[in-house]
Write a protein that holds these residues in place. Structure first.
Motif, PDB file in Angstrom:
ATOM      1  N   THR A 127       0.810  -1.163   0.058  1.00 29.30           N
ATOM      2  CA  THR A 127       0.241  -0.008   0.291  1.00 29.30           C
ATOM      3  C   THR A 127       0.783   1.200  -0.113  1.00 29.30           C
ATOM      4  N   ARG A 128       0.281   2.635  -0.310  1.00 28.40           N
ATOM      5  CA  ARG A 128       0.917   3.634  -0.210  1.00 28.40           C
ATOM      6  C   ARG A 128       1.792   3.907   1.321  1.00 28.40           C
ATOM      7  N   ASP A 129       0.797   3.687   2.317  1.00 29.32           N
ATOM      8  CA  ASP A 129       1.396   3.749   3.626  1.00 29.32           C
ATOM      9  C   ASP A 129       2.689   2.983   3.683  1.00 29.32           C
ATOM     10  N   ALA A 130       2.521   1.700   3.203  1.00 21.61           N
ATOM     11  CA  ALA A 130       3.246   0.727   3.559  1.00 21.61           C
ATOM     12  C   ALA A 130       4.788   1.401   2.761  1.00 21.61           C
ATOM     13  N   LEU A 131       4.470   1.691   1.769  1.00 21.65           N
ATOM     14  CA  LEU A 131       5.628   2.299   0.863  1.00 21.65           C
ATOM     15  C   LEU A 131       6.334   3.540   1.707  1.00 21.65           C
TER      16      LEU A 131
END
Length: 206
Positions: free
Chosen positions: A187-191
């Protein structure tokens, strides 16, 4: 009425851009062997010989594809979205991590075919010195701003850190498009979290 409709219709792509975009699509769909002048003409709906008139040789067609690839990749993350472009003092690590995560997520969500085309061209560049030069020149257009942003953010070794950062980005993209994580991209948050952790080891804490 007809005039208003005509004015509202989108302008057709310039032929050189249409040909280059079609070449990238074919690279993603069929690989390097599927890219021919005739195939581009057919896929683009152009009269036979149109691609040859623009790019006489295969090398010229590949170079046109690389140049167009660089233009399209530059648009994935607009300069105004990069922290520190207009104000270097604003290049805080958290903002830089957020911007890079945004770019990576856009690639994985909307531009997977563009990435596959890039990998095809990168491999071909290892066998064609003239294409290598064009490919490397396009890459510097991305690397140099990263070095500048890391410098503004306080990196003690911006060129070395830029190499690590770009290599990490490339590794994530490849793994999530063509590697073992292709089915479950982050996800964008994980990235953003992963990028922040990487930057935390490079940049001084405020």
């Amino acid at each position: 009425m007809n005039a208003r409709k005509a004015a509202a219709s989108p302008a057709p792509l310039p032929r050189h851009r249409l040909i280059a975009d079609t070449a990238l699509e074919l690279l993603a769909e069929r690989g390097m062997r599927g890219l021919t002048h005739r195939a581009v003409d057919e896929a683009a709906g152009l009269p036979q010989g149109s691609t040859s008139n623009l790019a006489r040789t295969r090398a010229a067609l590949l170079e046109a594809a690389v140049r167009r690839l660089a233009e399209r990749e530059a648009a994935v993350l607009a300069p105004r979205e990069m922290p520190g472009v207009t104000d270097p003092a604003a290049a805080a690590p958290a903002a830089l991590a957020a911007a890079l995560a945004l770019a990576l997520h856009r690639y994985l969500s909307h531009h997977r075919a563009l990435l596959i085309a890039r990998y095809e061209l990168a491999l071909e560049a290892t066998r064609r010195p003239e294409l290598r030069e064009v490919y490397d020149r396009a890459g510097r257009a991305f690397l140099e701003p990263v070095v500048a942003l890391l410098t503004a953010a306080g990196s003690a070794a911006p060129e070395r850190h830029a190499l690590s950062l770009v290599a990490w980005c490339d590794g994530v993209l490849f793994s999530c498009v063509a590697g073992q994580f292709h089915a479950t991209p982050p996800t964008r948050d994980a990235l953003r979290a992963s990028c922040a952790e990487l930057l935390d080891g490079m940049l001084p804490r405020s």
